[in-house]
Design a protein around this motif. Structure first.
Motif, PDB file in Angstrom:
ATOM      1  N   MET A 244       0.798  -1.224   0.000  1.00 24.68           N
ATOM      2  CA  MET A 244       0.000   0.000   0.000  1.00 24.68           C
ATOM      3  C   MET A 244       0.833   1.278   0.000  1.00 24.68           C
ATOM      4  O   MET A 244       0.296   2.367  -0.185  1.00 24.68           O
ATOM      5  N   VAL A 253      -6.295   0.377  -6.330  1.00 22.88           N
ATOM      6  CA  VAL A 253      -7.437   0.060  -5.464  1.00 22.88           C
ATOM      7  C   VAL A 253      -8.541   1.119  -5.563  1.00 22.88           C
ATOM      8  O   VAL A 253      -9.706   0.810  -5.282  1.00 22.88           O
ATOM      9  N   SER A 277      -0.873  -8.405   2.540  1.00 23.51           N
ATOM     10  CA  SER A 277      -1.936  -8.435   3.547  1.00 23.51           C
ATOM     11  C   SER A 277      -2.615  -7.087   3.703  1.00 23.51           C
ATOM     12  O   SER A 277      -3.835  -7.010   3.854  1.00 23.51           O
ATOM     13  N   LEU A 278      -1.819  -6.001   3.681  1.00 23.00           N
ATOM     14  CA  LEU A 278      -2.420  -4.672   3.842  1.00 23.00           C
ATOM     15  C   LEU A 278      -3.341  -4.345   2.669  1.00 23.00           C
ATOM     16  O   LEU A 278      -4.377  -3.711   2.861  1.00 23.00           O
ATOM     17  N   MET A 280      -5.015  -6.526   1.085  1.00 27.28           N
ATOM     18  CA  MET A 280      -6.224  -7.332   1.320  1.00 27.28           C
ATOM     19  C   MET A 280      -7.188  -6.574   2.243  1.00 27.28           C
ATOM     20  O   MET A 280      -8.402  -6.498   1.974  1.00 27.28           O
ATOM     21  N   ILE A 281      -6.630  -6.002   3.318  1.00 29.61           N
ATOM     22  CA  ILE A 281      -7.479  -5.291   4.286  1.00 29.61           C
ATOM     23  C   ILE A 281      -8.137  -4.078   3.617  1.00 29.61           C
ATOM     24  O   ILE A 281      -9.353  -3.876   3.733  1.00 29.61           O
ATOM     25  N   VAL A 282      -7.337  -3.295   2.905  1.00 28.12           N
ATOM     26  CA  VAL A 282      -7.875  -2.103   2.232  1.00 28.12           C
ATOM     27  C   VAL A 282      -8.879  -2.521   1.150  1.00 28.12           C
ATOM     28  O   VAL A 282      -9.965  -1.943   1.033  1.00 28.12           O
ATOM     29  N   ARG A 284     -10.750  -5.154   0.958  1.00 24.32           N
ATOM     30  CA  ARG A 284     -12.026  -5.612   1.534  1.00 24.32           C
ATOM     31  C   ARG A 284     -12.918  -4.428   1.897  1.00 24.32           C
ATOM     32  O   ARG A 284     -14.125  -4.444   1.637  1.00 24.32           O
ATOM     33  N   GLU A 285     -12.318  -3.426   2.511  1.00 28.32           N
ATOM     34  CA  GLU A 285     -13.087  -2.233   2.887  1.00 28.32           C
ATOM     35  C   GLU A 285     -13.688  -1.574   1.651  1.00 28.32           C
ATOM     36  O   GLU A 285     -14.853  -1.182   1.646  1.00 28.32           O
ATOM     37  N   ILE A 286     -12.867  -1.470   0.616  1.00 31.52           N
ATOM     38  CA  ILE A 286     -13.320  -0.796  -0.613  1.00 31.52           C
ATOM     39  C   ILE A 286     -14.453  -1.575  -1.266  1.00 31.52           C
ATOM     40  O   ILE A 286     -15.490  -1.003  -1.639  1.00 31.52           O
TER      41      ILE A 286
ATOM     42  N   ALA B  46       0.540  -7.367   9.793  1.00 30.91           N
ATOM     43  CA  ALA B  46      -0.583  -7.702   8.905  1.00 30.91           C
ATOM     44  C   ALA B  46      -0.361  -9.008   8.152  1.00 30.91           C
ATOM     45  O   ALA B  46      -1.323  -9.625   7.686  1.00 30.91           O
ATOM     46  N   GLY B  50      -3.076 -12.122   6.465  1.00 30.10           N
ATOM     47  CA  GLY B  50      -3.076 -12.734   5.143  1.00 30.10           C
ATOM     48  C   GLY B  50      -2.832 -14.227   5.213  1.00 30.10           C
ATOM     49  O   GLY B  50      -3.556 -15.024   4.591  1.00 30.10           O
ATOM     50  N   GLY B 217     -12.350   3.155   1.286  1.00 22.88           N
ATOM     51  CA  GLY B 217     -13.521   2.290   1.219  1.00 22.88           C
ATOM     52  C   GLY B 217     -14.689   3.092   0.706  1.00 22.88           C
ATOM     53  O   GLY B 217     -15.078   4.090   1.314  1.00 22.88           O
ATOM     54  N   GLY B 218     -15.229   2.653  -0.380  1.00 22.10           N
ATOM     55  CA  GLY B 218     -16.386   3.340  -0.936  1.00 22.10           C
ATOM     56  C   GLY B 218     -16.003   4.600  -1.659  1.00 22.10           C
ATOM     57  O   GLY B 218     -14.860   4.995  -1.710  1.00 22.10           O
TER      58      GLY B 218
END
Lengths: 435, 220
Positions: A244, A253, A277-278, A280-282, A284-286, B46, B50, B217-218
């Protein structure tokens, strides 16, 4: 009857031996061996010459050659730095060109401290007339001198250093600067571009229509998602292999949000395999927000965005396997890619997927152009989010970016003309020293 | 607040990072390294999210006998074998001779090299498509590619062998290849690089000013 050889008995032992040697060519070999042995003995004697004798030899050479010292030792605080650094320069010794100088030794001591002694802080090779002391302490005044060092072979075979010292430099203190003036061009560029972008954002907010050129790859996003829906197959979105902190991943993203919203609206299956992994986290939120904005929170499943591996080729292998097994209708490649770009894109091409790629890695662009249906080249990747959203504020920033590019082209054109005419060294205005 | 706090953090950190580029004085001189350290600490933590996600999905696939479930067994076994060997090796797990390095050298490295080697074949098939002379521009590309290739493989040596005295020391293909690479190709690459630099600054500015929010997000 026993007959005695009278000749042998009368001449004794040595005479026949000499005769023997004289009469044969081996004499020459014996003489050579003798000479060799004698020379070895002399050599051993030379090695065992006491130190006092060797010192006398080197003193003898020193009397014959002493390098002339350097002159004009000047010092100054290294400009545009974070402190702790002093630049030392000098005029070369007149003997520098003779080849007898081995190196210059830079020596430093604290100014005005009687008990302070010179310490060597660095060496420069012959022919070099500057050095940087990176171990200075800010605020302390130092003086410097330069030692010209010659290495001479003594008669006894050892090496002796012959040193000449320069006069002492003026005192100098290192300090940190508050502005790196070598980056003034970058600052001007950033300020001008920022002002342009903000101006066009305000124009867009005021309702002024802005013309943005069409980007074929982004125009095709709707079509690509629609195709996957019609075929009842998945959409793959691959946000590159970087984390990221990479601006290309961030740009990738942001496009994912638009694609996920479309996928949610069209009720199409989306899969986002990631390498970090980071991300993945971002991701998922998006995707979650996109599904909510599309009014389909029930269709969201967090395993749509799944981690595979950090390893470059492990990631490529896993995605290749997924492409071959799942036969997605559409694949997006948006982000930073390296050698895996062609491995992925060719597999997708082989499976007949419509592919849209976007990257700012110049070396990978030809591969994507060859293997994908549409490719966002460099800046188009960064423009994609704004372009897809049609948000006035974001479109305003795109317009500002385009005008900035126009100014850049103008500067290049003017620079080429001025430089060609030889009126002024225009290029020097844009030189930024590399750290 | 869920949206505002990240936006404020992003804006402030972004502005600080811009300032540290122009100000070498303390404390700005250490901020780049400091933020990088923080990022790596976050990324290191993190990684477990994963890795556990991968394991969870693979377990589910095996337990529910989903499509292609045997592949998931390989993932699970490999995961535990490598992680187990790493933990068993302790701090020196990467030193030569440990189980971890043995598996790394004899499983991971050959597999990785195999994937990389596939690139050669993909380059061939992609080049075949890219260099088809379907239009004038594509024909130009083909001609340029052909000349560069001939110049790079020292085809000139063969020409000198045939035409010897006519050519002298001249190496025409290498010369043409260098012209294409050093002038035409470099000019194109630089144009792309300038565009990328502008795009990067513009994107960074949008994010710092909070205009671009989709990464949180969004939309908007």
């Amino acid at each position: 009857m026993i007959v005695h050889d009278r000749r042998d008995s009368s001449r004794g032992f040595f005479v026949p031996l000499v005769d023997y040697m004289l009469n044969r060519t081996s004499l020459s070999i014996v003489l050579l061996l003798l000479l060799f042995t004698v020379s070895l003995c002399f050599a051993q004697d030379a090695e065992s010459i006491p130190d006092s004798v060797a010192a006398a030899d080197s003193m003898l050479i020193e009397e014959t050659f002493t390098p002339q010292p350097v002159s004009g030792v000047t010092t100054n605080d290294t400009p545009n730095d974070k402190g702790g650094s002093i630049q030392v320069s000098w005029e070369l010794s007149p003997d520098d060109a003779s080849g007898l100088i081995d190196h210059y030794s830079v020596e430093r001591k604290v100014a005005g401290a009687p008990d302070s002694e010179y310490e060597i802080i660095g060496e420069s090779t012959a022919g070099s007339s500057r050095a940087t002391d990176n171990r200075a302490e800010d605020g302390i005044e130092y003086t410097y001198r330069i030692a010209v060092v010659s290495l001479m072979e003594s008669v006894s075979g050892g090496m002796s250093e012959i040193v000449s010292y320069s006069s002492t430099s003026d005192g100098v203190r290192s300090s940190a600067q508050w502005f790196n003036s070598t980056r003034i061009v970058v600052l001007i560029f950033v300020v001008v571009l920022s002002l342009l972008i903000m101006y066009y954002i305000s124009q867009a907010k005021a309702g002024k229509s802005l013309f943005i050129r069409k980007i074929a790859g982004l125009e095709a996003v709707d079509e690509a998602v629609g195709r996957a829906t019609e075929m009842g197959r998945k959409i793959f979105f691959i946000p590159g292999t970087q984390d990221m902190e990479n601006i290309q991943t961030i740009a990738g993203v942001t496009i994912l949000g638009r694609v996920a919203k479309l996928a949610a609206e069209y009720e199409c299956q989306l899969e986002v395999p990631v390498a970090r992994s980071l991300v993945m986290i971002v991701g998922r939120e998006i995707v979650k927000e996109a599904y909510m904005n599309a009014g389909r929170p029930d269709a969201f499943n967090e395993d749509m965005v799944r981690y595979l591996t950090d390893d470059q080729f492990g990631y490529a292998a896993a995605i290749d396997g997924m492409i071959v097994r799942d036969k997605p209708a559409t694949i997006f490649y948006m982000g930073a890619f390296y050698a895996e770009s062609l491995i992925l894109a060719e597999t997708g091409n082989y499976m007949g997927a419509i592919q849209i790629a976007g990257t700012a890695m110049p070396a990978q662009l030809p591969f994507f152009v060859a293997a994908c249906d549409y490719t966002l080249i460099g800046e188009e990747l960064f423009a994609a989010s704004a372009y897809l959203s049609k948000e006035p504020k974001l479109l305003g920033s795109l317009k500002g970016q385009d005008v900035g590019k126009g100014l850049m082209l103008l500067a290049i054109l003017v620079g080429v003309i001025i430089q060609t005419l030889g009126v002024f060294d225009f290029a020097s205005l844009f030189e930024i020293p590399v750290d | 607040m869920r949206r505002e706090i990240p936006l404020v953090i992003t804006g402030v950190v972004g502005i600080i990072m811009v300032i540290q580029y122009f100000v070498p004085h303390s404390p700005f001189d250490k901020l780049d390294a400091l933020f990088s350290d923080w990022f790596f600490i976050l990324a290191a933590c993190a990684i477990w999210l994963g890795a556990l996600n991968l394991l969870k999905l693979s377990f589910i696939k095996v337990s529910k006998r989903k499509k292609d479930w045997p592949y998931a067994i390989i993932i699970v076994v490999s995961w535990f074998a490598m992680a187990g060997a790493g933990f068993y090796g302790g701090r020196g797990f990467q030193t030569p001779g440990t189980n971890f390095t043995w598996m790394y050298d004899y499983f991971y490295t050959p597999l990785s090299a195999t994937m990389f080697a596939l690139l050669a074949f993909f380059v061939a098939s992609a080049s075949y498509r890219a260099f088809r002379a379907r239009s004038f521009l594509a024909t130009l590309l083909l001609a340029a590619g052909f000349l560069v290739m001939m110049g790079r493989v020292l085809f000139d040596d063969l020409l000198i062998g045939v035409f010897g005295s006519l050519l002298g020391d001249a190496r025409p293909l290498a010369y043409v290849s260098d012209i294409i690479m050093n002038y035409l190709n470099t000019a194109g690459q630089r144009a792309i690089m300038i565009g990328i630099a502008l795009g990067t600054v513009s994107t960074a500015l949008r994010i710092m000013l909070g205009i671009e929010r989709s990464y949180l997000g969004g939309a908007d």
